[in-house]
Design an enzyme around this catalytic site. Structure first.
Site, PDB file in Angstrom:
ATOM      1  N   LYS A 427       0.854  -1.191   0.000  1.00  0.00           N
ATOM      2  CA  LYS A 427       0.000   0.000   0.000  1.00  0.00           C
ATOM      3  C   LYS A 427       0.888   1.238   0.000  1.00  0.00           C
ATOM      4  O   LYS A 427       1.818   1.346   0.797  1.00  0.00           O
ATOM      5  CB  LYS A 427      -0.901   0.008   1.239  1.00  0.00           C
ATOM      6  CG  LYS A 427      -1.588   1.352   1.506  1.00  0.00           C
ATOM      7  CD  LYS A 427      -2.256   1.391   2.874  1.00  0.00           C
ATOM      8  CE  LYS A 427      -2.693   2.812   3.231  1.00  0.00           C
ATOM      9  NZ  LYS A 427      -3.351   2.886   4.563  1.00  0.00           N
ATOM     10  N   TRP A 528      -9.400   0.195   0.249  1.00  0.00           N
ATOM     11  CA  TRP A 528     -10.541   0.744   0.993  1.00  0.00           C
ATOM     12  C   TRP A 528     -10.231   1.973   1.825  1.00  0.00           C
ATOM     13  O   TRP A 528     -11.045   2.381   2.642  1.00  0.00           O
ATOM     14  CB  TRP A 528     -11.070  -0.298   1.947  1.00  0.00           C
ATOM     15  CG  TRP A 528     -12.369  -0.878   1.573  1.00  0.00           C
ATOM     16  CD1 TRP A 528     -13.222  -0.537   0.576  1.00  0.00           C
ATOM     17  CD2 TRP A 528     -12.990  -1.957   2.263  1.00  0.00           C
ATOM     18  NE1 TRP A 528     -14.323  -1.335   0.590  1.00  0.00           N
ATOM     19  CE2 TRP A 528     -14.202  -2.215   1.615  1.00  0.00           C
ATOM     20  CE3 TRP A 528     -12.635  -2.722   3.367  1.00  0.00           C
ATOM     21  CZ2 TRP A 528     -15.075  -3.217   2.041  1.00  0.00           C
ATOM     22  CZ3 TRP A 528     -13.493  -3.715   3.782  1.00  0.00           C
ATOM     23  CH2 TRP A 528     -14.702  -3.961   3.121  1.00  0.00           C
ATOM     24  N   HIS A 529      -9.076   2.527   1.660  1.00  0.00           N
ATOM     25  CA  HIS A 529      -8.659   3.601   2.554  1.00  0.00           C
ATOM     26  C   HIS A 529      -8.820   4.977   1.905  1.00  0.00           C
ATOM     27  O   HIS A 529      -8.049   5.896   2.180  1.00  0.00           O
ATOM     28  CB  HIS A 529      -7.212   3.380   3.007  1.00  0.00           C
ATOM     29  CG  HIS A 529      -7.016   2.093   3.735  1.00  0.00           C
ATOM     30  ND1 HIS A 529      -5.756   1.558   4.003  1.00  0.00           N
ATOM     31  CD2 HIS A 529      -7.908   1.207   4.245  1.00  0.00           C
ATOM     32  CE1 HIS A 529      -5.903   0.400   4.651  1.00  0.00           C
ATOM     33  NE2 HIS A 529      -7.198   0.179   4.802  1.00  0.00           N
ATOM     34  N   TYR A 530      -9.820   5.116   1.064  1.00  0.00           N
ATOM     35  CA  TYR A 530     -10.066   6.402   0.406  1.00  0.00           C
ATOM     36  C   TYR A 530     -10.507   7.446   1.434  1.00  0.00           C
ATOM     37  O   TYR A 530     -11.098   7.126   2.464  1.00  0.00           O
ATOM     38  CB  TYR A 530     -11.100   6.252  -0.714  1.00  0.00           C
ATOM     39  CG  TYR A 530     -12.366   5.522  -0.347  1.00  0.00           C
ATOM     40  CD1 TYR A 530     -13.410   6.175   0.299  1.00  0.00           C
ATOM     41  CD2 TYR A 530     -12.531   4.172  -0.656  1.00  0.00           C
ATOM     42  CE1 TYR A 530     -14.572   5.513   0.635  1.00  0.00           C
ATOM     43  CE2 TYR A 530     -13.695   3.491  -0.330  1.00  0.00           C
ATOM     44  CZ  TYR A 530     -14.715   4.170   0.312  1.00  0.00           C
ATOM     45  OH  TYR A 530     -15.871   3.507   0.643  1.00  0.00           O
ATOM     46  N   HIS A 531     -10.233   8.691   1.125  1.00  0.00           N
ATOM     47  CA  HIS A 531     -10.474   9.769   2.079  1.00  0.00           C
ATOM     48  C   HIS A 531     -10.584  11.094   1.333  1.00  0.00           C
ATOM     49  O   HIS A 531     -10.343  11.168   0.134  1.00  0.00           O
ATOM     50  CB  HIS A 531      -9.347   9.831   3.120  1.00  0.00           C
ATOM     51  CG  HIS A 531      -7.976   9.810   2.515  1.00  0.00           C
ATOM     52  ND1 HIS A 531      -7.362   8.642   2.095  1.00  0.00           N
ATOM     53  CD2 HIS A 531      -7.082  10.796   2.247  1.00  0.00           C
ATOM     54  CE1 HIS A 531      -6.169   8.907   1.599  1.00  0.00           C
ATOM     55  NE2 HIS A 531      -5.978  10.209   1.671  1.00  0.00           N
TER      56      HIS A 531
END
Length: 594
Positions: A427, A528-531
């Site tokens: 990542k 899944w770590h969108y922000h």
């Protein structure tokens, strides 16, 4: 083959406790209550008479706080605020407690494969051609992710302007209730040793802290493989002051625009039967609506309510309450790339347990096994298999739409694995590339259009190349030879296998696996770590109040310009507790009792 279902499920990353410390002296769990807590009910039960008991002034049916979204931040936030004030939580999904595809680790991928209207996850595809998902369940992303728990580093806390002392108090508040130390599988031990072998040092043992080197992190799965979600943090709540409505889909936030500044008065929501209701905010000073709908839902809700870019609102005939060109901007997603590693023998299932935190700003993790058995399947859909041919148990040459559907019908409870192995992932932390979110229509049930612009900035691409080289060293290390028998000459075969896996909708250069840069572009997926979308200083103030209006905050990942730690869920839950305490102390001072 099982590769596709398993890979998609984990690449989209994102129970019942034996003993509940928080529930002592608090809400008692009903043995026969499918919602677990007495303050949870369906949205259709809402009425003026039923809500009047929560009235703060005894004159109308109103609430001190209305929280839109009972997710990873919303649940701990609501539980904390309910210690002193009346709170209404409006969650568009159902509860996780009776959903076997949420509760059990072995069903992790099955839960994400379920794309029905009642699923705990809602799939979407960014304009970049990358599959993704957003939570649609009480507990939010903690119900559908890989369960890894690791705190943010001290530098993130400092940049956020948070009180370090309160942060250190808020993390354990979460951990006492739902976090566990994992039992390492052999593969995760091999990854640990391989990371150390290739220089990701030192070994920091088991720790929640974010420290450079190799470590074992926490997990929200217990030793029996049961998931413990943010919804269980509601055990801390005061049941006399909290009401949680499930299947309550907020349509818009209501404003009074007669004054000098728009002022929130309540929200309009739709229940599971399609009927609309209006929940009112108390007139007491300090009462607020708090958006906790995530990086997709919160900017979407602001725009649907009239706060956002003027041209976009006018295009959809949404009355403009406040023009703010920054709503929906600054969207980012941490790109993830993987190397698939076939194994000679079946491997025990494991999600993320070991992580390598490198000094180059890259995190290396791994997941193994398929875990699912005929007995574990409660609802089986295949990941959009009818349309995108991603059904994992069908060999690649047979993966046609009609064959997929026939296979589902014929073998619903007789699935087998067409792929055995695992994958190592990297990542990219702190991506520079940024995108945006825009409305497609005015239907809140529909996903907005989202663009992340993966690797648009050349620095991101170069860091990915360095990361793939590191992962290649890991999979060819001496420690992994017992599993893979993969030497340096076979690395390109594994890269080719990874490219050919149908894991996104991006055009692929199948004959160019020797180009690491092309490999990064071809195989990019989400973890899944969108922000972003409601950034501090642009849309909200440092205390998360929406700029230009009164009585409205945003408390979730949409306010972050970077993803905290190796995996953000720990900090999301901590933030819910942290902000709840801050709000109580601002209103009550020493009388807050927290």
């Amino acid at each position: 083959m099982a590769l596709k279902l398993f890979l998609f499920a984990l690449l989209l990353c994102l129970p019942t406790s034996l003993s509940s410390t928080a529930s002592k002296g608090k809400e008692k769990k009903s043995k026969f209550n499918p919602y677990r807590y007495t303050f949870i009910d369906k949205a259709s039960t809402f009425s003026s008479s039923s809500s009047s008991s929560f009235s703060s002034n005894g004159q109308d049916s109103s609430y001190d706080y209305i929280v839109i979204g009972g997710g990873t931040a919303g649940c701990p936030l609501a539980a904390t605020l309910s210690q002193n004030f009346s709170v209404l939580v409006l969650e568009r999904g159902g509860v996780p407690f009776t959903n076997a595809n949420v509760s059990f680790l072995r069903n992790f991928h099955i839960g994400l494969a379920d794309i029905s209207a009642s699923s705990a996850s809602q799939a979407f595809v960014s304009t970049d051609g990358v599959y993704n998902a957003r939570a649609r369940v009480l507990g939010g992303g903690s119900c559908i992710n890989a369960g890894f728990y690791s705190r943010a580093d001290a530098a993130f806390v400092k940049r956020a302007g948070w009180d370090p002392k309160l942060v250190k108090e808020s993390y354990p508040w979460v951990e006492r209730e739902i976090v566990h130390q994992p039992k390492l599988t052999l593969w995760q031990k091999a990854l640990r040793d391989s990371l150390l072998e290739v220089g990701v040092r030192p070994f920091n043992g088991f720790t929640y802290d974010h420290v450079s080197g190799t470590k074992i992190g926490g997990t929200i799965f217990d030793r029996f493989g049961r998931r413990h979600t943010a919804a269980e943090l509601l055990a801390y709540a005061n049941p006399q002051k909290l009401r949680v409505l499930i299947y309550a889909t907020v349509q818009k936030i209501v404003f009074d625009t007669s004054g000098t500044r728009p002022r929130v008065t309540g929200v309009i929501f739709k229940d599971e039967k399609g009927n609309q209701h209006q929940a009112l905010l108390s007139n007491r000073k300090g009462s607020e609506v708090i958006l906790s709908s995530g990086a997709i839902g919160s900017p979407q809700m602001l725009m649907l309510s009239g706060i956002g870019p003027k041209k976009e609102l006018q295009r959809l005939k949404i009355p403009v309450v406040l023009e703010n060109e920054h709503v929906g901007k600054g969207m980012a997603d941490n790109p993830m790339n993987t190397i698939l590693v076939p194994s000679k023998a079946p491997i025990e299932q494991s999600l993320i347990q070991t992580v390598g935190i490198t000094k180059m700003g890259v995190y290396v993790e791994a997941s193994t096994g398929f875990g699912q058995s005929p007995e574990s399947i409660h609802t089986h859909y295949g990941i959009m298999s009818n349309k995108n041919e991603l059904f994992s148990t069908i060999p690649a040459k047979q993966r046609r739409p009609e064959a997929t559907q026939a296979y589902i019908t014929r073998n619903k409870y007789q699935l087998h694995e067409a792929f055995n192995g695992s994958f190592i992932l990297e990542k990219l932390a702190y991506p520079i590339s940024r995108g945006h979110l825009s409305l497609v229509n005015t239907n809140v049930d529909d996903n907005p259009s989202v663009t992340f612009n993966y690797f648009k900035h050349p620095v991101d691409l170069q860091r990915c190349v360095e990361a793939i080289r590191l992962v290649s060293k890991v999979v060819t290390s001496n420690r992994f030879l017992n599993y893979t028998q993969c030497d340096k000459q076979n690395v390109h075969k594994m890269l080719s296998l990874s490219v050919k896996a149908n894991i996104n909708l991006r055009p692929k250069q199948l004959n160019d696996t020797k180009s690491m840069a092309q490999f990064c572009k071809d195989t990019v997926v989400t973890i899944w770590h969108y922000h972003g979308g409601c950034l501090v200083g642009k849309v909200v103030s440092p205390n998360r109040k929406v700029l230009g209006v009164d009585r409205l905050r945003v408390i979730d990942g949409s306010t972050f310009d970077e993803s905290p730690g190796t995996n953000p869920q720990a900090t999301m839950m901590m933030m819910g507790r942290y902000m709840g305490v801050k709000i109580l102390r601002e209103r009550l001072g020493n009388k807050a009792g927290v």
